[in-house]
Design an enzyme around this catalytic site. Sequence first.
Site, PDB file in Angstrom:
ATOM      1  N   ALA A 271      -7.848  74.273  -3.993  1.00 11.82           N
ATOM      2  CA  ALA A 271      -9.083  75.035  -3.901  1.00 11.82           C
ATOM      3  C   ALA A 271      -8.783  76.490  -4.220  1.00 11.82           C
ATOM      4  O   ALA A 271      -7.622  76.882  -4.313  1.00 11.82           O
ATOM      5  CB  ALA A 271      -9.677  74.938  -2.497  1.00 11.82           C
ATOM      6  N   GLU A 273     -10.100  80.714  -3.586  1.00  9.62           N
ATOM      7  CA  GLU A 273     -10.805  81.582  -2.642  1.00  9.62           C
ATOM      8  C   GLU A 273     -11.688  82.642  -3.292  1.00  9.62           C
ATOM      9  O   GLU A 273     -11.932  83.691  -2.689  1.00  9.62           O
ATOM     10  CB  GLU A 273      -9.770  82.267  -1.749  1.00  9.62           C
ATOM     11  CG  GLU A 273      -8.870  83.313  -2.468  1.00  9.62           C
ATOM     12  CD  GLU A 273      -7.508  82.763  -2.909  1.00  9.62           C
ATOM     13  OE1 GLU A 273      -7.388  81.538  -3.107  1.00  9.62           O
ATOM     14  OE2 GLU A 273      -6.584  83.580  -3.079  1.00  9.62           O
ATOM     15  N   ASN A 274     -12.199  82.423  -4.506  1.00 10.20           N
ATOM     16  CA  ASN A 274     -13.037  83.407  -5.185  1.00 10.20           C
ATOM     17  C   ASN A 274     -14.039  84.042  -4.219  1.00 10.20           C
ATOM     18  O   ASN A 274     -14.684  83.352  -3.443  1.00 10.20           O
ATOM     19  CB  ASN A 274     -13.813  82.727  -6.312  1.00 10.20           C
ATOM     20  CG  ASN A 274     -12.943  81.819  -7.130  1.00 10.20           C
ATOM     21  OD1 ASN A 274     -11.990  82.260  -7.730  1.00 10.20           O
ATOM     22  ND2 ASN A 274     -13.267  80.526  -7.110  1.00 10.20           N
ATOM     23  N   GLU A 307      -9.134  78.645   2.592  1.00 14.69           N
ATOM     24  CA  GLU A 307      -9.859  79.448   1.592  1.00 14.69           C
ATOM     25  C   GLU A 307     -10.757  80.475   2.288  1.00 14.69           C
ATOM     26  O   GLU A 307     -10.880  81.612   1.835  1.00 14.69           O
ATOM     27  CB  GLU A 307     -10.673  78.562   0.659  1.00 14.69           C
ATOM     28  CG  GLU A 307      -9.876  77.470  -0.054  1.00 14.69           C
ATOM     29  CD  GLU A 307      -8.591  77.947  -0.712  1.00 14.69           C
ATOM     30  OE1 GLU A 307      -8.539  79.096  -1.164  1.00 14.69           O
ATOM     31  OE2 GLU A 307      -7.623  77.141  -0.753  1.00 14.69           O
ATOM     32  N   HIS A 310      -8.790  83.446   3.430  1.00 13.36           N
ATOM     33  CA  HIS A 310      -8.399  84.353   2.342  1.00 13.36           C
ATOM     34  C   HIS A 310      -9.389  85.509   2.193  1.00 13.36           C
ATOM     35  O   HIS A 310      -9.053  86.526   1.591  1.00 13.36           O
ATOM     36  CB  HIS A 310      -8.358  83.594   1.010  1.00 13.36           C
ATOM     37  CG  HIS A 310      -7.013  83.024   0.649  1.00 13.36           C
ATOM     38  ND1 HIS A 310      -5.837  83.723   0.786  1.00 13.36           N
ATOM     39  CD2 HIS A 310      -6.667  81.822   0.116  1.00 13.36           C
ATOM     40  CE1 HIS A 310      -4.820  82.975   0.348  1.00 13.36           C
ATOM     41  NE2 HIS A 310      -5.299  81.809  -0.054  1.00 13.36           N
TER      42      HIS A 310
HETATM   43  N1  TRP Z   1      -5.098  80.615  -4.317  1.00  9.91           N
HETATM   44  C1  TRP Z   1      -5.229  79.181  -4.207  1.00  9.91           C
HETATM   45  C2  TRP Z   1      -4.964  78.864  -2.751  1.00  9.91           C
HETATM   46  O1  TRP Z   1      -3.883  78.721  -2.321  1.00  9.91           O
HETATM   47  C3  TRP Z   1      -4.278  78.423  -5.067  1.00  9.91           C
HETATM   48  C4  TRP Z   1      -4.775  78.076  -6.428  1.00  9.91           C
HETATM   49  C5  TRP Z   1      -6.003  77.733  -6.768  1.00  9.91           C
HETATM   50  C6  TRP Z   1      -4.004  77.965  -7.606  1.00  9.91           C
HETATM   51  N2  TRP Z   1      -6.066  77.450  -8.108  1.00  9.91           N
HETATM   52  C7  TRP Z   1      -4.863  77.587  -8.631  1.00  9.91           C
HETATM   53  C8  TRP Z   1      -2.681  78.147  -7.902  1.00  9.91           C
HETATM   54  C9  TRP Z   1      -4.417  77.376  -9.927  1.00  9.91           C
HETATM   55  C10 TRP Z   1      -2.220  77.945  -9.215  1.00  9.91           C
HETATM   56  C11 TRP Z   1      -3.094  77.572 -10.214  1.00  9.91           C
HETATM   57  O2  TRP Z   1      -5.813  78.862  -1.956  1.00  9.91           O
HETATM   58 ZN    ZN Z   2      -4.130  80.172  -0.592  1.00  6.59          ZN
END
Ligand code: TRP
Ligand code: ZN
Length: 871
Positions: A271, A273-274, A307, A310
């Site tokens: 997932a 966290e946008n 998420e 975040h």
């Molecule tokens: N930031 C995301 C999380 O850990 C991780 C993530 C989402 C990600 N999409 C990705 C990592 C694509 C690498 C590629 O919550």
């Molecule tokens: Zn994360």
Amino acid sequence: MNDMSSAPVASPDHPPVIRRLDYQPPAWLVPTIDLDFALSLDSTRVRSTLTVTRQAAGAPLRLNGDGIAVAGLTVDGHAHNAWAMDGNDLVITLPGDRHTVAIETVINPVANTQLSGLYASGGLLCTQCEAEGFRRITFFPDRPDVLSRYGVRMTGDAAQFPVLLSNGDPVAQGKNPDGTHWAQWNDPWPKPSYLFALVAGTLVASRDRFVTQGGRTVDLAIWVRPGDETRTGHAMRSLIASMAWDEAVYGREYDLDVFNIVAVSDFNAGAMENKGLNIFNTRYILADPETANDGDYDAVEGVVAHEYFHNWSGNRVTCRDWFQLSLKEGFTVLRDQQFSADHGSPPVKRIEDVRILRAAQFPEDSGPLAHPIRPDSYQEISNFYTATVYNKGAEVIRMMTVLAGPERFRQGTDLYFDRHDGQAATCEDFVKSIEDGAGLDLTQFRRWYEQAGTPRVDVALSHAGDTVTLTLKQTVPPTPGQTDKQPMVIPLRTALFDPATGRHAGEHLLVLTQAQQSFAFTGHASRPVLSINRGFSAPVAINNPTPDADLVFLAAHDDDPFARYEAMQQLVVQHLVAAITDQLSDAARDLGRASIGEAMAAILADPALDDLMRGELVILPGEAYLAEQLSPVDPTRVRAEREALKAWLGTTLASQWHALHDRTSAVAYGLDAAARGARKLKTQALVYLAPADPAEAIRRAAAQYRTADNMTDRQGALMVLCGLDGPERDAALADFHDRFADNPLVIDKWFSLQAGSLNPGAIDHTKALAHHADFTLTNPNRVRALYMAFAANTAAFHDPDGEGYRLIADLILALDPINGNVAARFVPPLGRWRKIEPARAALMRAELERIAAVPTLSRDVREQVGKSLNG
Ligand code: TRP
Ligand code: ZN
């Protein structure tokens, strides 16, 4: 050139190395960006308008791109010719210190099989921009320390894209006479480009509301494909619980009026966290009793929380550069672990987290891809979304909580959020904040950010008079690029049990800081039994050979539930390691089994244990963890000895397993701990019976399958049937496929169960499944379902002829041109060759070399294969 994204020239088979210490602040900032999308599945037009402000005299504006071209460019509203492409980067020479730059690009979402940037998933348009996907949409300084206010306008066919979502708040929408409609979203919070998101398509919302502690009413929506909205309840409850928990435990409140989640079927990770618009893999949103097992329920809860958390640990305070990834991921994993512990059984959650760490992170730390939680260099950042950065990163911060205690740790995090709100921060900023806020000296502790490798602590206990002396010796093993290691700070919760009373006189926190250190304790008339690293207070490997009798004692009596589990694990590990390495005489084998049987029988009979915890205690150490204790290892022997012990326990305790299966089968379905514990044990009973009495196991498993009213029981029964042969196996597999043919997440389970099975035919089954009509290389969940399960299936993957290695190498080569990010995830299993017995090691190496010889590899696979061969 003072822009770190401008990489040195390198050939495709030697991607440039990006180094942490080369960091330079951005030469230009982008305080605002306005994006205007004309949406279409195969040709989306993007107009991006940036205000840019100069930070460094003389520097041109360097904007990253990836697979896109300039379709139009103006500066301050006028045509501008002073630009050029430098590789993938767009470099614009600008005369002043502040300009408005407008750029047009055209992208093809359906052709985007990498699932990074703007792509299509079953007719939906959606984005994935972490880490470097935004540059596949438009030209931009695509680095996390450039924070901008985003305004997003999108126009699209109203029938094809009825729902139009982006970050922040919806501010306006309208219809056009040509059948299109549009929406405008503004995000008031400056953010880095990796947090940008857009979704357009046919979606339905499950809605709820949350009122924050400060009185803000937040409209919550979980958007899914029509038909899936009946399976969003658990995710919504998890979201609301997360919002309340973050206020109560960390004082963090949500900061927008809307919070949207979208679930998509094609997603590279779990997932994302946008800001205000989390995008999820459907597998971490959709759950109901018929289609999701108890583990899936926990995963939904944990990922929804992760998420959401975040929003503060990642979004309000983001990362300065990608070397700081653990700043947001390690901390956020710790936060989701703490949340799940508070919402269930803390000891069971701790055991599960340690099991994941040992199965996934310890092998990383002892292999060619080992890296510190804050890496020093990378070629492709996507390869660093690892168990080390995530799970070991969480363990490192957890140690700070052990050293500081919860109240002082909270003062540290308050200070961190205060100091760095709105900033792009570093791991060092985090450590300094905890140091200042919690009143700790973390000078030496910082080595956890610098040194890779799992520290080993050798324990020696001596007893003289009434004094016990504990001598602890630590070794941090060499890892690629790090030969000499310094001693770490290792906090070890410890207790000394009087075997006569079964009690201890209080726990000690021993903080090991030297290579070797002794700790003395008086008042022990007789030699005590040591319980060390209770609660797994430090992510280390304890080497403390202990008599079986002491471990049987701790497994039955330790008042720390984790330590009970650990004693049981050690009892089995000691026995199996000796068996695998041919160090067991027949007599010693009998004695060892007798101890394990005694401990297991005590666990099965203990009325003080709840079934969830009992379920943890009866699980044998996994093959990957066992393999970690051995170098080199013959994986076939690991499988054989572990199965032999299971068979022995299945036979010796047969009546207990029967009684357990009968008792737990009578418990009605529910999501409460008692019912969940019963389900866990129900299938565990079958797991032990399967190798001992296959006919009885098949009879019971077939009945469990037939009468199941939930996925936990059904999948557990099918797993056991899958490992055995017979008409019941084939009938259950066929029924399962028919019953859930229209549910991709359940069909994923059908693939995984067969590829991960104990069945001796697993390799042939996997090869056949790769040609099944339901298999596709373009859906990451399906690829992982088949091939990750296979790569984790020790006996099948390590087929002595190398067929398993070939299968994974062929997959990597076929998948790489489609999705390099996912393909690279399959390299580490092959990369472990140095720890495998020589004949297989040579076969593994040969497959890595076959991959390396391909000139067109993605940067992702190139880096992993190169390091696996040479690291
Ligand atoms: N930031 C995301 C999380 O850990 C991780 C993530 C989402 C990600 N999409 C990705 C990592 C694509 C690498 C590629 O919550
Ligand atoms: Zn994360």
